[in-house]
Design a protein around this motif. Structure first.
Motif, PDB file in Angstrom:
ATOM      1  N   GLY A 268     -24.667 -25.392  -2.829  1.00  0.00           N
ATOM      2  CA  GLY A 268     -23.917 -24.327  -2.826  1.00  0.00           C
ATOM      3  C   GLY A 268     -22.783 -25.189  -3.806  1.00  0.00           C
ATOM      4  O   GLY A 268     -22.366 -26.367  -3.523  1.00  0.00           O
ATOM      5  N   ASP A 269     -21.767 -24.597  -4.325  1.00  0.00           N
ATOM      6  CA  ASP A 269     -20.749 -25.059  -5.252  1.00  0.00           C
ATOM      7  C   ASP A 269     -19.574 -23.932  -5.106  1.00  0.00           C
ATOM      8  O   ASP A 269     -19.464 -22.831  -5.581  1.00  0.00           O
ATOM      9  CB  ASP A 269     -21.271 -24.849  -6.616  1.00  0.00           C
ATOM     10  N   LEU A 270     -18.552 -24.386  -4.108  1.00  0.00           N
ATOM     11  CA  LEU A 270     -17.469 -23.456  -3.713  1.00  0.00           C
ATOM     12  C   LEU A 270     -16.806 -23.420  -5.122  1.00  0.00           C
ATOM     13  O   LEU A 270     -15.876 -22.270  -5.193  1.00  0.00           O
ATOM     14  CB  LEU A 270     -16.547 -24.108  -2.585  1.00  0.00           C
ATOM     15  N   THR A 271     -16.382 -24.250  -5.902  1.00  0.00           N
ATOM     16  CA  THR A 271     -15.727 -24.017  -7.023  1.00  0.00           C
ATOM     17  C   THR A 271     -16.152 -23.198  -7.905  1.00  0.00           C
ATOM     18  O   THR A 271     -15.390 -22.287  -8.409  1.00  0.00           O
ATOM     19  CB  THR A 271     -15.541 -25.459  -7.835  1.00  0.00           C
ATOM     20  N   LYS A 272     -17.541 -23.240  -8.120  1.00  0.00           N
ATOM     21  CA  LYS A 272     -18.152 -22.076  -9.052  1.00  0.00           C
ATOM     22  C   LYS A 272     -17.981 -20.714  -8.384  1.00  0.00           C
ATOM     23  O   LYS A 272     -17.766 -19.784  -8.944  1.00  0.00           O
ATOM     24  CB  LYS A 272     -19.543 -22.529  -9.291  1.00  0.00           C
ATOM     25  N   ALA A 273     -18.365 -20.573  -7.113  1.00  0.00           N
ATOM     26  CA  ALA A 273     -18.488 -19.387  -6.442  1.00  0.00           C
ATOM     27  C   ALA A 273     -16.931 -18.753  -6.263  1.00  0.00           C
ATOM     28  O   ALA A 273     -16.937 -17.545  -6.259  1.00  0.00           O
ATOM     29  CB  ALA A 273     -19.073 -19.563  -4.952  1.00  0.00           C
TER      30      ALA A 273
END
Length: 412
Positions: free
Chosen positions: A299-304
């Motif tokens: 999971g990547d919050l920055t990308k999401a």
């Protein structure tokens, strides 16, 4: 050799528990039947797990074996606790009798008292409770679907979304299903909620994409609400719990699992987001790949959240609730509502609304079932749609969550 110690420990447990049966009944036929059943179950479990194929992963046979093992092991552990407790008292009595006779020249010749029948009867009675619970969980509890409702209030919810209703399901684990009629019933139950948005938070299979082949048409029957169906992946969807013949085979399975979502009309979010628009206002639905404190961290919050404004109202889909605890709840972007699953509530526990909530999984996950809130941010941990490892549910039922969003303060 890796089976030797567990087998020896099990046999010692079995012999100890057998003392309760011998104390209650002197009938040799009952003794023989009890031992034959116990030996047969142990043999089946050993055979099943000693032939476990890591290139295939969990199957209905391993589920059945784990169910049979727990069904016999848990009651016997309770029996042993009672018998061991009685033995402590017997040894103390024997020691006191021996010392008394030694120093005061008593005439007693038997120092260790016989087992008391009523203790064994109580032990068997108490052991029957988890036995009945596990039996019910295997045959009825795993499909005892419950619709759980929550109403959440937010001051910054866009006015157009006041009263907006969301359905969440999680942890389908289609490879474990064994009753098509029950799954059809659950799909009908989802459709009956008639909400505005449907969200699925991962683990569509146990391991293999082909587990879903027989269930595509069933899950395709889930109606698409006005504002769509969105989903994310869970830790089991990456195929990392089996041995693959090649990296290419693993990647092909992973791609097939991602393709399933499209086949059942879900929009799979892979570290991505979508805006839901209504009457000129909007909220963001954000989906991350699996991020677990003790599991895969894809999971990547920055990308999401690329393209999402900090002030936007946000619903985050993240399979593992530990993500909320370790990253999400203190994140600067303020995720208003996070939806997770993963824990299944351990498929075992006690929940009495307003009085008691307990499950062994609470010693591993701080947030393990239901709704949580901190700093004006909410997390819902869905108890799961399907089941895995143990072919049943005891006290923690499969869940369909319905969440209503309301604007303003919660009424006092």
């Amino acid at each position: 050799m890796r089976w030797l110690i567990p087998i020896v420990l099990y046999l010692l447990l079995e012999l100890y528990a057998f003392q309760a049966v011998k104390t209650i009944s002197k009938n040799q036929i009952i003794h023989i039947v009890y031992l034959l059943v116990s030996i047969s179950i142990l043999g089946y479990v050993i055979y099943t797990f000693s032939n476990y194929d890591r290139s295939v992963g969990p199957t209905k046979y391993t589920l059945r074996a784990s169910g049979m093992l727990l069904l016999t092991l848990v009651p016997k552990l309770i029996l042993v606790l009672f018998m061991f407790g009685e033995d402590i008292i017997r040894v103390c009595v024997a020691g006191y009798t021996y010392l008394t006779n030694t120093f005061f020249e008593g005439t007693a010749t038997q120092y260790l008292p016989d087992r008391r029948k009523f203790i064994s009867q109580i032990a068997l009675g108490v052991a029957a409770i988890p036995f009945a619970g596990l039996l019910h969980g295997i045959f009825r509890g795993k499909y005892n679907f419950k619709v759980i409702h929550h109403v959440l209030h937010f001051n910054d919810l866009p006015s157009a979304f006041d009263g907006f209703r969301v359905t969440q399901i999680s942890d389908i684990h289609s490879g474990s299903f064994d009753d098509p009629a029950k799954i059809e019933y659950a799909v009908d139950l989802i459709n009956e909620q008639n909400t505005d948005l449907l969200l699925f938070t991962g683990d569509i299979v146990n391991t293999m994409a082909k587990e879903m082949d027989d269930w595509i048409d069933t899950f395709k029957r889930i109606k698409t609400p006005q504002y769509g169906k969105y989903s994310v992946l869970g830790n089991h969807d990456y195929g990392e719990y089996v041995t693959w013949e090649s990296q290419e085979a693993k990647e092909a399975n992973f791609q097939a699992i991602k393709d399933i979502h499209n086949k059942i009309d879900f929009n799979l979010l892979l570290n991505d987001n979508r805006y839901i628009e209504k009457e000129g206002e909007r909220i963001a639905v954000i989906g991350v790949e699996n991020w677990g404190h003790n599991f895969k961290k894809a999971g990547d919050l920055t990308k999401a959240t690329k393209g999402v404004n900090k002030e936007d109202f946000k619903i985050l889909l993240s399979h593992d609730p530990s993500h909320w605890e370790h990253e999400v709840k203190k994140h600067d972007d303020h995720f208003h509502l996070t939806l997770s699953g993963h824990t299944h509530g351990f498929q075992f526990g006690i929940e009495i609304p307003g009085f008691m909530r307990w499950s062994p999984v609470q010693y591993v996950y701080k947030q393990w079932a239901g709704m949580y809130s901190e700093m004006g941010r909410y997390l819902n941990v869905n108890r799961g749609f399907g089941f895995h490892a143990f072919p049943g549910r005891v006290g923690i039922w499969p869940e369909i969550t319905v969440i209503e969003l309301r604007k303003g303060e919660k009424p006092t």
